[in-house]
Design a protein around this motif. Structure first.
Motif, mmCIF file in Angstrom:
data_model
loop_
_atom_site.group_PDB
_atom_site.id
_atom_site.type_symbol
_atom_site.label_atom_id
_atom_site.label_comp_id
_atom_site.label_asym_id
_atom_site.label_seq_id
_atom_site.Cartn_x
_atom_site.Cartn_y
_atom_site.Cartn_z
ATOM 1 N N ARG A 268 35.191 52.896 27.474
ATOM 2 C CA ARG A 268 35.372 53.581 26.191
ATOM 3 C C ARG A 268 36.824 54.051 26.054
ATOM 4 O O ARG A 268 37.428 54.528 27.021
ATOM 5 C CB ARG A 268 34.425 54.780 26.090
ATOM 6 C CG ARG A 268 34.572 55.620 24.829
ATOM 7 C CD ARG A 268 33.456 56.688 24.757
ATOM 8 N NE ARG A 268 33.408 57.490 25.957
ATOM 9 C CZ ARG A 268 34.175 58.572 26.180
ATOM 10 N NH1 ARG A 268 35.064 58.960 25.263
ATOM 11 N NH2 ARG A 268 34.043 59.270 27.291
ATOM 12 N N TRP A 269 37.393 53.877 24.841
ATOM 13 C CA TRP A 269 38.714 54.428 24.533
ATOM 14 C C TRP A 269 38.549 55.893 24.169
ATOM 15 O O TRP A 269 37.617 56.268 23.452
ATOM 16 C CB TRP A 269 39.334 53.671 23.367
ATOM 17 C CG TRP A 269 40.714 54.149 22.986
ATOM 18 C CD1 TRP A 269 41.899 53.681 23.463
ATOM 19 C CD2 TRP A 269 41.038 55.167 22.025
ATOM 20 N NE1 TRP A 269 42.955 54.340 22.870
ATOM 21 C CE2 TRP A 269 42.454 55.264 21.976
ATOM 22 C CE3 TRP A 269 40.289 56.019 21.208
ATOM 23 C CZ2 TRP A 269 43.115 56.165 21.153
ATOM 24 C CZ3 TRP A 269 40.945 56.911 20.375
ATOM 25 C CH2 TRP A 269 42.341 56.973 20.356
ATOM 26 N N GLU A 270 39.461 56.731 24.643
ATOM 27 C CA GLU A 270 39.376 58.169 24.406
ATOM 28 C C GLU A 270 40.753 58.680 23.990
ATOM 29 O O GLU A 270 41.760 58.354 24.635
ATOM 30 C CB GLU A 270 38.923 58.867 25.691
ATOM 31 C CG GLU A 270 38.736 60.355 25.595
ATOM 32 C CD GLU A 270 38.221 60.930 26.899
ATOM 33 O OE1 GLU A 270 37.008 61.199 26.992
ATOM 34 O OE2 GLU A 270 39.030 61.080 27.844
ATOM 35 N N GLY A 271 40.808 59.442 22.909
ATOM 36 C CA GLY A 271 42.080 59.987 22.471
ATOM 37 C C GLY A 271 42.021 60.471 21.043
ATOM 38 O O GLY A 271 40.991 60.371 20.370
ATOM 39 N N GLU B 12 36.806 42.119 27.402
ATOM 40 C CA GLU B 12 37.172 42.463 28.781
ATOM 41 C C GLU B 12 36.034 43.269 29.387
ATOM 42 O O GLU B 12 35.702 44.362 28.921
ATOM 43 C CB GLU B 12 38.473 43.250 28.801
ATOM 44 C CG GLU B 12 39.007 43.498 30.196
ATOM 45 C CD GLU B 12 40.441 43.996 30.215
ATOM 46 O OE1 GLU B 12 40.874 44.491 31.280
ATOM 47 O OE2 GLU B 12 41.130 43.897 29.177
ATOM 48 N N ALA B 13 35.431 42.726 30.433
ATOM 49 C CA ALA B 13 34.189 43.276 30.974
ATOM 50 C C ALA B 13 34.369 43.807 32.385
ATOM 51 O O ALA B 13 35.261 43.386 33.128
ATOM 52 C CB ALA B 13 33.101 42.196 30.969
ATOM 53 N N LEU B 14 33.499 44.717 32.757
ATOM 54 C CA LEU B 14 33.473 45.229 34.123
ATOM 55 C C LEU B 14 32.882 44.171 35.045
ATOM 56 O O LEU B 14 31.813 43.620 34.768
ATOM 57 C CB LEU B 14 32.640 46.506 34.192
ATOM 58 C CG LEU B 14 33.191 47.707 33.426
ATOM 59 C CD1 LEU B 14 32.143 48.815 33.352
ATOM 60 C CD2 LEU B 14 34.463 48.215 34.090
ATOM 61 N N ARG C 127 43.562 56.635 26.103
ATOM 62 C CA ARG C 127 43.333 56.093 27.439
ATOM 63 C C ARG C 127 41.930 55.500 27.471
ATOM 64 O O ARG C 127 41.088 55.786 26.603
ATOM 65 C CB ARG C 127 43.475 57.171 28.510
ATOM 66 C CG ARG C 127 42.432 58.279 28.413
ATOM 67 C CD ARG C 127 42.740 59.432 29.340
ATOM 68 N NE ARG C 127 41.650 60.421 29.296
ATOM 69 C CZ ARG C 127 40.907 60.752 30.339
ATOM 70 N NH1 ARG C 127 41.127 60.198 31.520
ATOM 71 N NH2 ARG C 127 39.948 61.653 30.223
ATOM 72 N N TYR C 128 41.687 54.676 28.478
ATOM 73 C CA TYR C 128 40.385 54.051 28.654
ATOM 74 C C TYR C 128 39.667 54.699 29.828
ATOM 75 O O TYR C 128 40.267 54.931 30.888
ATOM 76 C CB TYR C 128 40.543 52.542 28.864
ATOM 77 C CG TYR C 128 41.101 51.850 27.646
ATOM 78 C CD1 TYR C 128 40.258 51.403 26.630
ATOM 79 C CD2 TYR C 128 42.474 51.682 27.482
ATOM 80 C CE1 TYR C 128 40.767 50.793 25.494
ATOM 81 C CE2 TYR C 128 42.995 51.072 26.343
ATOM 82 C CZ TYR C 128 42.137 50.632 25.350
ATOM 83 O OH TYR C 128 42.648 50.033 24.226
ATOM 84 N N VAL C 129 38.385 55.011 29.618
ATOM 85 C CA VAL C 129 37.593 55.705 30.631
ATOM 86 C C VAL C 129 36.279 54.960 30.833
ATOM 87 O O VAL C 129 35.912 54.072 30.044
ATOM 88 C CB VAL C 129 37.314 57.167 30.213
ATOM 89 C CG1 VAL C 129 38.625 57.938 30.055
ATOM 90 C CG2 VAL C 129 36.500 57.219 28.914
ATOM 91 N N GLN D 223 44.393 51.181 33.890
ATOM 92 C CA GLN D 223 43.804 52.447 33.447
ATOM 93 C C GLN D 223 42.412 52.716 34.006
ATOM 94 O O GLN D 223 41.923 53.842 33.910
ATOM 95 C CB GLN D 223 43.749 52.481 31.920
ATOM 96 C CG GLN D 223 45.121 52.444 31.254
ATOM 97 C CD GLN D 223 45.046 52.845 29.803
ATOM 98 O OE1 GLN D 223 44.420 53.828 29.438
ATOM 99 N NE2 GLN D 223 45.686 52.066 28.940
ATOM 100 N N LEU D 224 41.757 51.717 34.548
ATOM 101 C CA LEU D 224 40.395 51.890 35.037
ATOM 102 C C LEU D 224 40.350 51.713 36.549
ATOM 103 O O LEU D 224 40.993 50.816 37.093
ATOM 104 C CB LEU D 224 39.451 50.875 34.382
ATOM 105 C CG LEU D 224 39.316 50.939 32.860
ATOM 106 C CD1 LEU D 224 38.460 49.784 32.369
ATOM 107 C CD2 LEU D 224 38.714 52.265 32.422
ATOM 108 N N ASP D 225 39.585 52.547 37.193
ATOM 109 C CA ASP D 225 39.369 52.396 38.635
ATOM 110 C C ASP D 225 38.205 51.430 38.857
ATOM 111 O O ASP D 225 37.199 51.763 39.486
ATOM 112 C CB ASP D 225 39.083 53.758 39.258
ATOM 113 C CG ASP D 225 38.996 53.671 40.789
ATOM 114 O OD1 ASP D 225 39.545 52.696 41.356
ATOM 115 O OD2 ASP D 225 38.365 54.554 41.393
ATOM 116 N N ALA D 226 38.344 50.248 38.301
ATOM 117 C CA ALA D 226 37.296 49.231 38.393
ATOM 118 C C ALA D 226 37.911 47.889 38.028
ATOM 119 O O ALA D 226 38.828 47.814 37.203
ATOM 120 C CB ALA D 226 36.142 49.553 37.447
ATOM 121 N N GLU D 227 37.381 46.819 38.621
ATOM 122 C CA GLU D 227 37.876 45.478 38.330
ATOM 123 C C GLU D 227 37.261 44.981 37.031
ATOM 124 O O GLU D 227 36.072 45.150 36.772
ATOM 125 C CB GLU D 227 37.526 44.521 39.467
ATOM 126 C CG GLU D 227 38.036 43.100 39.253
ATOM 127 C CD GLU D 227 37.578 42.128 40.323
ATOM 128 O OE1 GLU D 227 37.903 40.932 40.207
ATOM 129 O OE2 GLU D 227 36.871 42.569 41.256
#
Length: 376
Positions: free
Chosen positions: A71-74, A56-58, A81-83, A25-29
Protein backbone atom coordinates in the motif's frame (compact mmCIF):
# COMPACT_ATOMS: atom_id res chain seq x y z
CA UNK A 1 -8.72 -14.75 -37.04
CA UNK A 2 -4.97 -14.96 -37.62
CA UNK A 3 -2.76 -12.07 -38.68
CA UNK A 4 0.61 -11.86 -40.40
CA UNK A 5 2.06 -9.60 -37.70
CA UNK A 6 1.11 -10.74 -34.19
CA UNK A 7 3.70 -10.94 -31.41
CA UNK A 8 4.64 -10.08 -27.84
CA UNK A 9 6.78 -6.93 -27.65
CA UNK A 10 7.16 -6.36 -23.90
CA UNK A 11 7.14 -8.97 -21.13
CA UNK A 12 7.83 -9.18 -17.38
CA UNK A 13 11.47 -10.02 -18.14
CA UNK A 14 11.83 -6.60 -19.79
CA UNK A 15 11.04 -4.65 -16.60
CA UNK A 16 13.96 -3.46 -14.45
CA UNK A 17 12.59 -3.42 -10.90
CA UNK A 18 15.68 -1.65 -9.63
CA UNK A 19 14.12 1.42 -11.31
CA UNK A 20 10.60 0.80 -9.99
CA UNK A 21 8.84 3.47 -7.89
CA UNK A 22 8.82 0.85 -5.11
CA UNK A 23 12.55 0.07 -5.29
CA UNK A 24 14.28 -0.09 -1.91
CA UNK A 25 11.16 0.71 0.10
CA UNK A 26 9.88 -2.73 1.12
CA UNK A 27 11.54 -5.28 3.36
CA UNK A 28 10.33 -7.99 1.00
CA UNK A 29 11.23 -9.35 -2.43
CA UNK A 30 8.97 -8.36 -5.33
CA UNK A 31 8.67 -9.60 -8.91
CA UNK A 32 6.71 -8.62 -12.03
CA UNK A 33 3.46 -10.54 -12.02
CA UNK A 34 2.53 -8.94 -15.33
CA UNK A 35 3.49 -6.16 -17.75
CA UNK A 36 0.27 -5.83 -19.69
CA UNK A 37 -2.89 -3.91 -20.76
CA UNK A 38 -1.01 -1.03 -22.43
CA UNK A 39 -2.56 2.24 -23.46
CA UNK A 40 -1.27 3.25 -26.90
CA UNK A 41 -0.76 6.52 -28.78
CA UNK A 42 1.47 8.02 -31.45
CA UNK A 43 4.06 10.59 -30.41
CA UNK A 44 5.02 13.69 -32.37
CA UNK A 45 8.26 12.00 -33.50
CA UNK A 46 6.26 9.23 -35.20
CA UNK A 47 7.06 6.55 -32.63
CA UNK A 48 4.36 4.76 -30.66
CA UNK A 49 4.06 5.03 -26.89
CA UNK A 50 2.67 2.28 -24.67
CA UNK A 51 1.68 2.99 -21.07
CA UNK A 52 2.26 -0.47 -19.65
CA UNK A 53 0.60 -1.64 -16.45
CA UNK A 54 3.31 -3.19 -14.30
CA UNK A 55 1.81 -5.37 -11.56
CA UNK A 56 4.61 -5.61 -8.99
CA UNK A 57 3.86 -8.47 -6.62
CA UNK A 58 5.23 -9.87 -3.40
CA UNK A 59 7.31 -12.98 -4.02
CA UNK A 60 6.09 -14.50 -0.74
CA UNK A 61 2.90 -12.74 0.34
CA UNK A 62 2.24 -15.36 3.01
CA UNK A 63 4.65 -15.70 5.91
CA UNK A 64 4.44 -15.65 9.69
CA UNK A 65 0.81 -16.90 9.59
CA UNK A 66 -0.22 -13.71 7.80
CA UNK A 67 -0.90 -12.59 4.23
CA UNK A 68 0.47 -9.23 3.10
CA UNK A 69 -0.61 -6.42 0.77
CA UNK A 70 1.41 -3.47 -0.63
CA UNK A 71 0.00 0.00 0.00
CA UNK A 72 1.14 3.57 -0.78
CA UNK A 73 1.01 5.84 2.26
CA UNK A 74 1.37 9.61 2.36
CA UNK A 75 -0.24 13.02 1.93
CA UNK A 76 -1.57 14.17 -1.43
CA UNK A 77 1.23 15.66 -3.50
CA UNK A 78 3.98 14.17 -1.34
CA UNK A 79 6.54 11.58 -2.38
CA UNK A 80 4.91 9.14 0.03
CA UNK A 81 6.20 5.66 0.81
CA UNK A 82 5.21 2.05 0.26
CA UNK A 83 4.33 -0.16 3.22
CA UNK A 84 3.12 -3.69 3.89
CA UNK A 85 -0.16 -4.52 5.62
CA UNK A 86 -0.48 -7.91 7.34
CA UNK A 87 -3.74 -9.82 7.72
CA UNK A 88 -4.24 -13.01 9.80
CA UNK A 89 -4.53 -16.05 7.56
CA UNK A 90 -7.58 -17.32 9.41
CA UNK A 91 -9.51 -14.28 8.13
CA UNK A 92 -8.37 -14.50 4.51
CA UNK A 93 -9.16 -16.63 1.46
CA UNK A 94 -5.84 -16.91 -0.41
CA UNK A 95 -6.85 -19.35 -3.15
CA UNK A 96 -6.06 -16.74 -5.85
CA UNK A 97 -2.35 -15.75 -5.87
CA UNK A 98 -3.18 -12.26 -7.18
CA UNK A 99 -5.47 -11.27 -4.32
CA UNK A 100 -7.13 -12.40 -1.14
CA UNK A 101 -10.64 -12.04 0.22
CA UNK A 102 -11.21 -11.05 3.82
CA UNK A 103 -13.84 -13.38 5.24
CA UNK A 104 -16.51 -12.95 7.88
CA UNK A 105 -18.19 -9.79 6.57
CA UNK A 106 -21.58 -9.14 5.01
CA UNK A 107 -20.08 -8.10 1.65
CA UNK A 108 -16.94 -8.97 -0.27
CA UNK A 109 -13.76 -7.19 0.80
CA UNK A 110 -10.58 -7.80 -1.19
CA UNK A 111 -6.92 -6.88 -0.98
CA UNK A 112 -4.13 -7.36 -3.54
CA UNK A 113 -0.76 -9.09 -3.30
CA UNK A 114 0.56 -6.71 -5.98
CA UNK A 115 0.53 -2.98 -6.69
CA UNK A 116 0.28 -1.62 -10.25
CA UNK A 117 2.06 1.40 -11.72
CA UNK A 118 2.34 2.64 -15.30
CA UNK A 119 5.54 2.48 -17.33
CA UNK A 120 5.97 4.49 -20.57
CA UNK A 121 7.54 2.25 -23.24
CA UNK A 122 8.42 3.90 -26.56
CA UNK A 123 8.15 1.73 -29.66
CA UNK A 124 9.14 2.04 -33.31
CA UNK A 125 6.45 3.47 -35.64
CA UNK A 126 5.15 -0.02 -36.45
CA UNK A 127 5.07 -0.99 -32.76
CA UNK A 128 7.38 -3.98 -33.18
CA UNK A 129 10.61 -2.79 -31.54
CA UNK A 130 11.29 -1.14 -28.18
CA UNK A 131 13.07 2.19 -28.64
CA UNK A 132 13.24 3.39 -25.03
CA UNK A 133 11.79 2.62 -21.59
CA UNK A 134 11.10 5.83 -19.67
CA UNK A 135 11.36 4.85 -16.00
CA UNK A 136 11.79 8.51 -15.04
CA UNK A 137 8.29 9.22 -16.35
CA UNK A 138 6.46 6.35 -14.63
CA UNK A 139 2.98 7.09 -13.23
CA UNK A 140 2.58 5.81 -9.67
CA UNK A 141 0.17 6.40 -6.76
CA UNK A 142 0.14 9.94 -5.40
CA UNK A 143 -2.94 10.01 -3.21
CA UNK A 144 -5.06 7.91 -0.87
CA UNK A 145 -7.58 7.30 -3.68
CA UNK A 146 -5.01 5.11 -5.47
CA UNK A 147 -3.06 3.66 -2.56
CA UNK A 148 -3.43 0.13 -3.99
CA UNK A 149 -2.30 1.09 -7.48
CA UNK A 150 -2.96 2.70 -10.87
CA UNK A 151 -4.22 0.33 -13.56
CA UNK A 152 -5.14 -0.07 -17.24
CA UNK A 153 -4.34 3.19 -19.04
CA UNK A 154 -6.32 4.21 -22.13
CA UNK A 155 -4.98 7.15 -24.17
CA UNK A 156 -6.87 9.48 -26.53
CA UNK A 157 -5.33 12.31 -28.53
CA UNK A 158 -7.67 15.27 -29.08
CA UNK A 159 -6.60 18.58 -30.63
CA UNK A 160 -2.89 17.82 -30.14
CA UNK A 161 -3.27 17.05 -26.44
CA UNK A 162 -3.12 13.61 -24.88
CA UNK A 163 -5.69 12.42 -22.34
CA UNK A 164 -5.26 9.24 -20.31
CA UNK A 165 -7.89 7.52 -18.20
CA UNK A 166 -6.83 5.04 -15.53
CA UNK A 167 -8.42 2.92 -12.82
CA UNK A 168 -7.29 3.98 -9.35
CA UNK A 169 -7.70 1.41 -6.57
CA UNK A 170 -8.17 2.13 -2.87
CA UNK A 171 -10.39 1.28 0.12
CA UNK A 172 -12.13 4.61 -0.48
CA UNK A 173 -13.35 3.73 -3.99
CA UNK A 174 -12.44 2.03 -7.27
CA UNK A 175 -12.48 5.16 -9.42
CA UNK A 176 -11.56 6.50 -12.86
CA UNK A 177 -8.82 9.13 -12.81
CA UNK A 178 -7.74 11.44 -15.63
CA UNK A 179 -4.24 12.55 -16.67
CA UNK A 180 -3.17 14.91 -19.45
CA UNK A 181 0.02 15.54 -21.39
CA UNK A 182 1.21 17.86 -24.14
CA UNK A 183 3.78 15.35 -25.43
CA UNK A 184 2.46 11.89 -24.48
CA UNK A 185 5.38 11.26 -22.11
CA UNK A 186 5.05 13.70 -19.21
CA UNK A 187 1.70 13.17 -17.49
CA UNK A 188 -0.13 15.52 -15.13
CA UNK A 189 -2.86 14.30 -12.80
CA UNK A 190 -6.08 16.19 -13.52
CA UNK A 191 -8.71 14.73 -11.20
CA UNK A 192 -11.02 11.88 -10.38
CA UNK A 193 -13.78 11.88 -13.02
CA UNK A 194 -15.93 8.80 -12.36
CA UNK A 195 -16.76 7.24 -9.04
CA UNK A 196 -16.98 3.75 -7.62
CA UNK A 197 -16.38 0.80 -9.96
CA UNK A 198 -17.02 2.53 -13.25
CA UNK A 199 -14.29 0.87 -15.31
CA UNK A 200 -13.00 0.91 -18.87
CA UNK A 201 -13.58 4.61 -19.55
CA UNK A 202 -12.61 5.40 -23.14
CA UNK A 203 -12.64 8.96 -24.46
CA UNK A 204 -13.56 9.33 -28.14
CA UNK A 205 -10.70 10.80 -30.20
CA UNK A 206 -12.71 13.84 -31.23
CA UNK A 207 -15.90 15.71 -30.38
CA UNK A 208 -19.45 14.90 -31.41
CA UNK A 209 -21.89 17.79 -31.57
CA UNK A 210 -19.41 20.06 -29.81
CA UNK A 211 -19.12 17.73 -26.79
CA UNK A 212 -16.58 15.21 -25.58
CA UNK A 213 -17.90 11.65 -25.53
CA UNK A 214 -16.77 8.55 -23.67
CA UNK A 215 -17.63 4.91 -23.25
CA UNK A 216 -18.00 3.76 -19.64
CA UNK A 217 -18.79 0.49 -17.90
CA UNK A 218 -20.52 0.75 -14.49
CA UNK A 219 -20.40 -2.41 -12.41
CA UNK A 220 -22.80 -3.75 -9.82
CA UNK A 221 -24.13 -6.90 -8.21
CA UNK A 222 -27.65 -6.53 -9.62
CA UNK A 223 -29.01 -6.15 -13.16
CA UNK A 224 -32.65 -6.07 -14.24
CA UNK A 225 -33.89 -8.59 -16.77
CA UNK A 226 -34.81 -7.83 -20.36
CA UNK A 227 -38.05 -9.45 -21.60
CA UNK A 228 -37.70 -13.19 -22.31
CA UNK A 229 -37.83 -12.65 -26.09
CA UNK A 230 -35.40 -9.69 -26.13
CA UNK A 231 -32.31 -9.72 -28.34
CA UNK A 232 -30.34 -8.39 -25.36
CA UNK A 233 -28.89 -10.11 -22.28
CA UNK A 234 -28.86 -8.41 -18.88
CA UNK A 235 -25.42 -7.76 -17.38
CA UNK A 236 -22.41 -5.47 -17.63
CA UNK A 237 -22.52 -3.40 -20.82
CA UNK A 238 -20.79 -0.42 -22.45
CA UNK A 239 -22.54 2.85 -21.64
CA UNK A 240 -21.99 6.37 -22.98
CA UNK A 241 -21.41 9.74 -21.34
CA UNK A 242 -20.82 13.32 -22.50
CA UNK A 243 -18.80 16.22 -21.11
CA UNK A 244 -18.14 19.87 -21.91
CA UNK A 245 -14.61 19.80 -20.43
CA UNK A 246 -13.48 16.16 -19.89
CA UNK A 247 -13.88 16.59 -16.11
CA UNK A 248 -17.66 16.64 -15.61
CA UNK A 249 -19.53 13.74 -17.18
CA UNK A 250 -23.25 13.17 -17.76
CA UNK A 251 -24.61 9.71 -18.62
CA UNK A 252 -26.23 9.38 -22.04
CA UNK A 253 -29.89 8.27 -21.96
CA UNK A 254 -29.51 5.95 -24.93
CA UNK A 255 -27.87 2.55 -24.27
CA UNK A 256 -24.50 1.82 -25.80
CA UNK A 257 -23.15 -1.60 -26.78
CA UNK A 258 -25.07 -4.39 -25.04
CA UNK A 259 -24.62 -8.17 -24.73
CA UNK A 260 -26.61 -10.13 -27.29
CA UNK A 261 -28.89 -12.86 -25.95
CA UNK A 262 -27.93 -15.15 -28.85
CA UNK A 263 -24.42 -15.84 -27.51
CA UNK A 264 -22.75 -16.37 -24.13
CA UNK A 265 -19.37 -15.38 -25.57
CA UNK A 266 -20.15 -11.75 -24.76
CA UNK A 267 -22.27 -12.31 -21.67
CA UNK A 268 -20.08 -9.74 -19.93
CA UNK A 269 -18.47 -6.92 -21.86
CA UNK A 270 -16.45 -3.75 -21.48
CA UNK A 271 -14.55 -1.17 -23.48
CA UNK A 272 -11.22 -1.88 -25.14
CA UNK A 273 -9.75 0.90 -27.30
CA UNK A 274 -10.75 4.58 -27.45
CA UNK A 275 -13.15 5.01 -30.39
CA UNK A 276 -11.36 6.46 -33.44
CA UNK A 277 -12.77 8.11 -36.56
CA UNK A 278 -13.13 6.12 -39.77
CA UNK A 279 -15.03 6.79 -42.99
CA UNK A 280 -17.88 4.62 -41.68
CA UNK A 281 -18.06 6.13 -38.18
CA UNK A 282 -16.37 5.53 -34.84
CA UNK A 283 -14.42 2.25 -34.66
CA UNK A 284 -14.61 0.70 -31.20
CA UNK A 285 -12.77 -2.46 -30.16
CA UNK A 286 -14.17 -4.01 -26.99
CA UNK A 287 -13.88 -7.17 -24.93
CA UNK A 288 -16.47 -9.88 -24.39
CA UNK A 289 -16.17 -12.44 -21.62
CA UNK A 290 -17.57 -15.96 -21.85
CA UNK A 291 -18.20 -17.49 -18.41
CA UNK A 292 -15.65 -20.25 -17.84
CA UNK A 293 -14.07 -21.42 -14.59
CA UNK A 294 -12.98 -18.48 -12.38
CA UNK A 295 -11.79 -15.76 -14.79
CA UNK A 296 -13.68 -16.51 -18.01
CA UNK A 297 -12.57 -16.39 -21.65
CA UNK A 298 -11.71 -12.88 -22.88
CA UNK A 299 -11.92 -12.08 -26.59
CA UNK A 300 -11.82 -8.85 -28.62
CA UNK A 301 -14.72 -7.76 -30.84
CA UNK A 302 -15.42 -4.67 -32.95
CA UNK A 303 -18.29 -2.29 -33.60
CA UNK A 304 -18.59 0.81 -35.76
CA UNK A 305 -20.76 3.52 -34.21
CA UNK A 306 -22.58 6.26 -36.08
CA UNK A 307 -20.46 9.40 -36.51
CA UNK A 308 -23.14 11.78 -35.19
CA UNK A 309 -25.25 9.45 -33.00
CA UNK A 310 -22.66 7.17 -31.35
CA UNK A 311 -25.31 5.13 -29.54
CA UNK A 312 -26.32 3.68 -32.93
CA UNK A 313 -24.43 0.67 -34.32
CA UNK A 314 -23.49 0.91 -37.99
CA UNK A 315 -21.69 -2.44 -38.25
CA UNK A 316 -20.42 -5.24 -36.02
CA UNK A 317 -19.59 -8.95 -36.17
CA UNK A 318 -20.18 -11.82 -33.78
CA UNK A 319 -16.95 -13.73 -34.57
CA UNK A 320 -14.08 -12.36 -32.45
CA UNK A 321 -11.40 -10.11 -33.89
CA UNK A 322 -8.74 -11.44 -31.50
CA UNK A 323 -8.46 -14.46 -29.22
CA UNK A 324 -5.78 -15.52 -26.78
CA UNK A 325 -2.79 -17.06 -28.56
CA UNK A 326 -1.11 -19.79 -26.45
CA UNK A 327 1.82 -19.96 -28.87
CA UNK A 328 2.84 -16.44 -27.91
CA UNK A 329 3.03 -17.21 -24.21
CA UNK A 330 4.50 -20.72 -24.48
CA UNK A 331 8.06 -19.47 -23.63
CA UNK A 332 6.62 -17.99 -20.41
CA UNK A 333 4.77 -21.06 -19.22
CA UNK A 334 6.38 -20.85 -15.78
CA UNK A 335 4.92 -17.35 -15.31
CA UNK A 336 1.34 -18.09 -16.42
CA UNK A 337 -1.42 -17.63 -13.86
CA UNK A 338 -4.45 -17.06 -16.13
CA UNK A 339 -5.27 -18.38 -19.61
CA UNK A 340 -7.70 -17.64 -22.43
CA UNK A 341 -7.37 -13.88 -21.90
CA UNK A 342 -6.67 -11.19 -24.48
CA UNK A 343 -7.56 -7.67 -23.35
CA UNK A 344 -7.20 -5.04 -26.07
CA UNK A 345 -6.42 -1.55 -24.82
CA UNK A 346 -4.88 0.57 -27.60
CA UNK A 347 -5.04 1.32 -31.33
CA UNK A 348 -3.12 3.52 -33.78
CA UNK A 349 -3.10 3.90 -37.55
CA UNK A 350 -0.06 2.79 -39.54
CA UNK A 351 -0.48 2.85 -43.31
CA UNK A 352 -3.03 0.27 -44.39
CA UNK A 353 -3.18 -1.45 -40.98
CA UNK A 354 -4.15 -0.63 -37.43
CA UNK A 355 -1.53 -1.31 -34.79
CA UNK A 356 -3.53 -2.91 -31.98
CA UNK A 357 -2.08 -3.27 -28.48
CA UNK A 358 -3.41 -5.86 -26.05
CA UNK A 359 -2.61 -7.48 -22.74
CA UNK A 360 -2.01 -11.20 -23.30
CA UNK A 361 -2.88 -13.52 -20.40
CA UNK A 362 -2.53 -10.61 -17.93
CA UNK A 363 1.18 -11.20 -18.50
CA UNK A 364 2.65 -9.34 -21.49
CA UNK A 365 2.03 -6.73 -24.20
CA UNK A 366 0.89 -8.04 -27.57
CA UNK A 367 1.01 -6.06 -30.81
CA UNK A 368 -1.14 -7.12 -33.77
CA UNK A 369 -1.35 -5.53 -37.21
CA UNK A 370 -4.98 -5.70 -38.36
CA UNK A 371 -5.69 -4.67 -41.96
CA UNK A 372 -8.11 -1.76 -42.26
CA UNK A 373 -10.05 -3.80 -44.83
CA UNK A 374 -11.35 -5.96 -41.98
CA UNK A 375 -13.64 -3.08 -40.99
CA UNK A 376 -14.59 -1.93 -44.50
Amino acid sequence: MSYEVDRLVFTPDDVDLSRSPLAGQLDAETYVLGAFNPGLTRLANGNLLMMVRVAEALRKPIHGAKVHAIRWEGEEGSAGRYVLDAWPLEHADTSDPRKFLLTGGTWRVMALTSLSWLLPVELSPDGLAVVAVHYDRAVAPQGSWQCYGVEDARISRIDDRYWMTTCSVSPERHSTTLYSSDNGLDWRFEDMVLDHQNKDMLIFEGKVGGQFWAQTRPLGDLYFAYPPDSEWRAGPSINLATSPDLLHWKPCRQPGIRPHAATVATARMGGGTPPIRTKRGWLSLWHGVEPHEVVGIYRTYWTILDAEEPWRTVATQHPPLLEANPELTRPFEDKMYVRDVVFTTGIAEHGDVYVVASGEADLACRITHIPKTVFA
